[in-house]
Design a protein around this motif. Structure first.
Motif, PDB file in Angstrom:
ATOM      1  N   GLY A 254       2.353  -6.384   6.522  1.00 27.11           N
ATOM      2  CA  GLY A 254       2.030  -5.856   7.840  1.00 27.11           C
ATOM      3  C   GLY A 254       0.999  -4.748   7.851  1.00 27.11           C
ATOM      4  N   VAL A 255       0.311  -4.528   6.735  1.00 29.19           N
ATOM      5  CA  VAL A 255      -0.719  -3.488   6.669  1.00 29.19           C
ATOM      6  C   VAL A 255      -2.033  -4.068   7.176  1.00 29.19           C
ATOM      7  CG1 VAL A 255      -1.926  -1.864   5.165  1.00 29.19           C
ATOM      8  CG2 VAL A 255       0.454  -2.483   4.670  1.00 29.19           C
ATOM      9  N   ASP A 256      -2.692  -3.362   8.094  1.00 33.53           N
ATOM     10  CA  ASP A 256      -3.943  -3.880   8.651  1.00 33.53           C
ATOM     11  C   ASP A 256      -5.070  -3.779   7.640  1.00 33.53           C
ATOM     12  OD1 ASP A 256      -5.699  -1.271   9.347  1.00 33.53           O
ATOM     13  OD2 ASP A 256      -3.602  -0.854   9.823  1.00 33.53           O
ATOM     14  N   ALA A 257      -6.130  -4.553   7.895  1.00 29.63           N
ATOM     15  CA  ALA A 257      -7.233  -4.677   6.935  1.00 29.63           C
ATOM     16  C   ALA A 257      -7.902  -3.336   6.646  1.00 29.63           C
ATOM     17  CB  ALA A 257      -8.267  -5.676   7.459  1.00 29.63           C
ATOM     18  N   ALA A 258      -8.073  -2.500   7.663  1.00 29.75           N
ATOM     19  CA  ALA A 258      -8.732  -1.209   7.465  1.00 29.75           C
ATOM     20  C   ALA A 258      -7.902  -0.311   6.548  1.00 29.75           C
ATOM     21  CB  ALA A 258      -8.959  -0.528   8.812  1.00 29.75           C
ATOM     22  N   LEU A 263      -6.027   1.846   0.735  1.00 26.82           N
ATOM     23  CA  LEU A 263      -4.904   1.848  -0.199  1.00 26.82           C
ATOM     24  C   LEU A 263      -5.273   1.313  -1.579  1.00 26.82           C
ATOM     25  CD1 LEU A 263      -1.981   0.639   2.107  1.00 26.82           C
ATOM     26  CD2 LEU A 263      -2.071   2.817   0.883  1.00 26.82           C
ATOM     27  N   THR A 264      -6.041   0.236  -1.628  1.00 24.81           N
ATOM     28  CA  THR A 264      -6.295  -0.415  -2.917  1.00 24.81           C
ATOM     29  C   THR A 264      -7.012   0.477  -3.943  1.00 24.81           C
ATOM     30  OG1 THR A 264      -8.239  -1.482  -1.897  1.00 24.81           O
ATOM     31  CG2 THR A 264      -6.210  -2.775  -2.038  1.00 24.81           C
ATOM     32  N   PRO A 265      -7.907   1.377  -3.528  1.00 23.54           N
ATOM     33  CA  PRO A 265      -8.514   2.256  -4.547  1.00 23.54           C
ATOM     34  C   PRO A 265      -7.515   3.181  -5.235  1.00 23.54           C
ATOM     35  CG  PRO A 265      -9.871   2.208  -2.573  1.00 23.54           C
ATOM     36  CD  PRO A 265      -8.577   1.542  -2.227  1.00 23.54           C
ATOM     37  N   LEU A 266      -6.316   3.342  -4.645  1.00 23.79           N
ATOM     38  CA  LEU A 266      -5.311   4.198  -5.261  1.00 23.79           C
ATOM     39  C   LEU A 266      -4.885   3.674  -6.629  1.00 23.79           C
ATOM     40  CD1 LEU A 266      -2.994   5.040  -2.211  1.00 23.79           C
ATOM     41  CD2 LEU A 266      -4.684   6.525  -3.306  1.00 23.79           C
ATOM     42  N   VAL A 267      -5.025   2.364  -6.848  1.00 25.75           N
ATOM     43  CA  VAL A 267      -4.691   1.798  -8.157  1.00 25.75           C
ATOM     44  C   VAL A 267      -5.558   2.442  -9.231  1.00 25.75           C
ATOM     45  CG1 VAL A 267      -4.650  -0.288  -9.570  1.00 25.75           C
ATOM     46  CG2 VAL A 267      -3.954  -0.403  -7.180  1.00 25.75           C
ATOM     47  N   ALA A 315       3.725   2.003   0.888  1.00 21.40           N
ATOM     48  CA  ALA A 315       2.722   1.208   0.189  1.00 21.40           C
ATOM     49  C   ALA A 315       1.962   2.056  -0.827  1.00 21.40           C
ATOM     50  CB  ALA A 315       1.755   0.582   1.195  1.00 21.40           C
ATOM     51  N   ALA A 316       1.614   3.281  -0.442  1.00 21.27           N
ATOM     52  CA  ALA A 316       0.876   4.160  -1.348  1.00 21.27           C
ATOM     53  C   ALA A 316       1.704   4.507  -2.577  1.00 21.27           C
ATOM     54  CB  ALA A 316       0.465   5.435  -0.614  1.00 21.27           C
ATOM     55  N   ALA A 317       2.988   4.793  -2.374  1.00 23.91           N
ATOM     56  CA  ALA A 317       3.858   5.126  -3.508  1.00 23.91           C
ATOM     57  C   ALA A 317       3.969   3.948  -4.474  1.00 23.91           C
ATOM     58  CB  ALA A 317       5.241   5.525  -2.992  1.00 23.91           C
ATOM     59  N   ALA A 318       4.121   2.744  -3.923  1.00 23.56           N
ATOM     60  CA  ALA A 318       4.228   1.554  -4.769  1.00 23.56           C
ATOM     61  C   ALA A 318       2.959   1.339  -5.588  1.00 23.56           C
ATOM     62  CB  ALA A 318       4.514   0.326  -3.906  1.00 23.56           C
TER      63      ALA A 318
END
Length: 412
Positions: A254-258, A263-267, A315-318
């Protein structure tokens, strides 16, 4: 040990090796496909009608090629030197990566291209670079390895906006060309100027013609080798599967594209922190315990990501827990090889263990992708990964004390 040859002196004398390794690893075969395939997948699926599983199959092809290329590079690096291997592989890898931009819609061509990329780019794997780092550093081995392997995290952060700009301005095919230029224009000249065969160089911190440890044949008969191989395979599967599929996992939650783009750069960021913190911890505490704690925590991430209503903090924590563990797994493997098997056949032993590591990392994205193709979500794969990470990481606790090798190299 000579006066002035402590851990700070090691970095004063070996920073060039760390910098060259950081760029060589960060712009090499290990992170580039892993962090970027999820970005290209929607574009290729739209243009060619391929499924997510079929696209992720490129990583599986890479895995099969590394099964023989990894050990072969390890042996070759031991015979002709790591510098020669790295300088030859970097430009070939970059050129091969660019050819993905020529994809025509044929899956056969797509998979053959990945086979060529893996074969020509095997010399950019951490097998090559960490051998030099292990020879230059002793007291700060863990931290030096962490800083060198930090390149994967830096690439994970920088690749997303770089690709967003390239693809937005010139299309997805140009994205592959832009990525292929990076090892040629950045990593190659740095390696040429700074990277050396440190086991024979006069300034090497650790230098001898007969380093201590096991031969490859002896290591293959060790129970510790079998334990590491059996643990690294499922761990790399459980950690490697979610990252290339992360964009789709988050959208399914349910996370929107923006928000996904933020979030993905957090990896990559968490991976950088993991490299440094993990390396620091490995130098100060028993490595198997450090590995158990850090590599089992992403089990929580996999459980959180099964939710269908993810908020930003969850989501960020995961993602951070997964990224932190990704930052440690390479450090752990290199550290374990040096401490439990010695440096005599380091590259060859590392190369054999990398086979099992790459099996998991290569099949993970494909397995997760197939789960999505069949069920429309990743719940099964994520649930299995929860259990696998804890059990496999716990097995490291059986490794026991570090090995002492009577003829191990001494500091000069």
């Amino acid at each position: 040990m000579a006066i002035g040859s402590g851990k700070y002196s090691e970095f004063r004398r070996g920073w060039q090796i760390v910098l060259a390794s950081l760029l060589g690893i960060g712009l090499g075969l290990s992170p580039m496909p892993f962090y970027t395939m999820g970005v290209f997948a929607p574009h290729m699926a739209k243009e060619f009608g391929w499924s997510i599983g079929e696209i992720m199959g490129g990583l599986t092809v890479t895995t099969f090629m590394v099964l023989w290329a990894g050990p072969a590079i390890g042996v070759l690096a031991g015979r002709i030197g790591v510098r020669r291997v790295a300088l030859a592989s970097l430009p070939l890898f970059g050129l091969a990566f660019m050819t993905l931009g020529l994809s025509s819609g044929s899956l056969t061509q797509y998979y053959l291209t990945w086979a060529a990329i893996a074969t020509l780019g095997a010399g950019t794997l951490p097998i090559t670079w960490t051998k030099a780092v292990n020879h230059w550093f002793d007291r700060s081995k863990g931290l030096a390895l962490g800083l060198s392997l930090m390149g994967t995290g830096l690439f994970g952060i920088a690749s997303k906006p770089y690709l967003a700009w390239l693809i937005g301005a010139f299309g997805w095919r140009a994205g592959y060309v832009g990525l292929g230029l990076l090892p040629i224009l950045i990593a190659l000249p740095t390696a040429y100027l700074l990277f050396r065969d440190t086991d024979t160089h006069a300034d090497a911190v650790v230098r001898t013609t007969t380093p201590g440890g096991f031969t490859l044949r002896e290591a293959l008969g060790q129970w510790r080798f079998l334990l590491l191989a059996s643990a690294l395979l499922p761990i790399s599967y459980a950690l490697g599967g979610p990252v290339p599929n992360l964009e789709v996992i988050l959208k399914g939650g349910g996370v929107d594209a923006a928000t996904v783009l933020t979030l993905t750069p957090l990896v990559g960021l968490a991976s950088i922190v993991g490299r440094i913190a993990g390396g620091w911890l490995l130098d100060r505490f028993w490595a198997p315990a450090v590995a158990f704690v850090i590599l089992s925590l992403p089990g929580i991430s996999c459980w959180l990501l099964t939710g269908t209503a993810l908020d930003y903090p969850t989501a960020a924590a995961a993602i951070v827990l997964i990224g932190f563990a990704l930052g440690v797994e390479y450090d752990v493997m290199a550290f374990f090889v040096a401490r439990y098997f010695g440096l005599r056949s380091y590259a060859a032993i590392y190369g054999m263990l990398y086979v099992f590591f790459s099996l998991g990392a290569g099949f993970g994205p494909f397995g997760f992708g197939r789960d999505y193709d069949l069920h429309g979500n990743y719940h099964l794969s994520l649930t299995i990964s929860c259990v696998v990470l804890v059990v496999a990481a716990a097995s490291f606790l059986l490794l026991g004390r570090y090995r002492d090798f009577a003829d191990e190299p001494v500091t000069v």
